[in-house]
Design an enzyme around this catalytic site. Structure first.
Site, PDB file in Angstrom:
ATOM      1  N   CYS A   2       0.810  -1.224   0.000  1.00 51.31           N
ATOM      2  CA  CYS A   2       0.000   0.000   0.000  1.00 51.31           C
ATOM      3  C   CYS A   2       0.848   1.280   0.000  1.00 51.31           C
ATOM      4  O   CYS A   2       1.447   1.598  -1.010  1.00 51.31           O
ATOM      5  CB  CYS A   2      -0.985  -0.030   1.160  1.00 51.31           C
ATOM      6  N   HIS A  12      -3.742  -5.475   2.311  1.00 50.20           N
ATOM      7  CA  HIS A  12      -3.430  -5.574   3.743  1.00 50.20           C
ATOM      8  C   HIS A  12      -4.113  -6.815   4.315  1.00 50.20           C
ATOM      9  O   HIS A  12      -4.719  -7.595   3.594  1.00 50.20           O
ATOM     10  CB  HIS A  12      -4.031  -4.368   4.487  1.00 50.20           C
TER      11      HIS A  12
END
Ligand code: GLN
Length: 246
Positions: A93, A191
């Site tokens: 990310c 995630h």
């Protein structure tokens, strides 16, 4: 075998339990009789180019990214040299965004990336949030995780995505692809943390790191992975139910 991991900015880029990825790599390495030696690479630390088999950087809010971006840019040439010598790299990310050329955040501030991946990212208004399921053609596996990002990541023409979006938004909510991979460098928005529910991908990273450490490509013996398979199934089902568009 000692597998040497360089964990970049663990105190700044560690959102959504991304630190759990290190715990999974450690457990899966030990299950094969290897040892994971993790060293933090913090602000101002030099990059020990020849001494790291796998680099790892997690995600973070725009604020944390801005705090590390200049230091990461200073580490960029050494990281590029390590990757050119075969070190592996997983970026999640916010860390993934900074492996590209640049990240323009929600305030319109352009943060420098290190250009290890052929892409750039521009934050948009609506955040892309929810469970994600990908098909990774190059591996013959699905990858399941959770995304929460304002960034829209645009791959350069010819760049390899990590996977095709089966459910969720992915890089920009439009291309139908997520993440990016180049050799042993992998970037993703997923995630969760990512690795507990995707044992095959954790083993891919360990195999790449061992190949760097030994100079030979490696195949790791399979693990039972009952719990991991269950976690993957739950995460995949949640993503499929969600469908994944604004
Ligand atoms: N701050 C970045 C974004 O909003 C990355 C977020 C994250 O790491 N989850 O896109």
């Amino acid at each position: 075998m000692k597998i040497r991991v360089g964990h970049l900015y663990p105190d700044y880029l560690n959102i959504y339990a991304d630190r759990g990825n290190i715990a999974v790599l450690d457990a899966r390495a030990r299950a094969r009789g290897h040892e994971l030696a993790v060293r933090a690479l913090a602000m101002g630390d030099p990059v020990p180019v020849a001494e790291i088999d796998l680099f790892y950087v997690g995600g973070g809010q725009d604020r944390e990214q801005a705090l590390v971006a200049v230091d990461l840019a200073a580490k960029g040439p050494a990281l590029a040299e390590a990757v050119a010598r075969g070190s592996a790299f997983l970026a999640v990310c916010g860390g993934y965004q900074l492996l590209g050329r640049s990240y323009r955040d929600r305030a319109g501030v352009e943060l420098p990336g290190i250009g290890l991946l052929p892409l750039h990212t521009i934050a948009g208004e609506r955040r892309m949030i929810g469970d994600v399921l990908l098909w990774c053609d190059w591996a013959g596996h699905t990858l399941a995780g959770f995304e929460n990002h304002a960034g829209r990541t645009h791959l350069d023409p010819g760049a390899e995505p990590l996977g095709r979006v089966l459910a969720g938004f992915g890089n920009d909510g439009e291309s139908g692809y997520e993440g990016c991979r180049a050799g042993r460098v992998y970037g993703t928005y997923l995630h969760g943390p990512l690795l507990p529910r995707n044992g095959w991908f954790a083993d891919r990273l360990l195999a790449d790191a061992l190949a760097h450490a030994t100079g030979e490509e490696q195949e790791l013996p399979l693990l039972p992975d009952e719990l991991e398979a269950e976690a993957h199934a739950v995460s995949s089902e949640r993503a499929r139910r969600r469908g994944g568009r604004f």
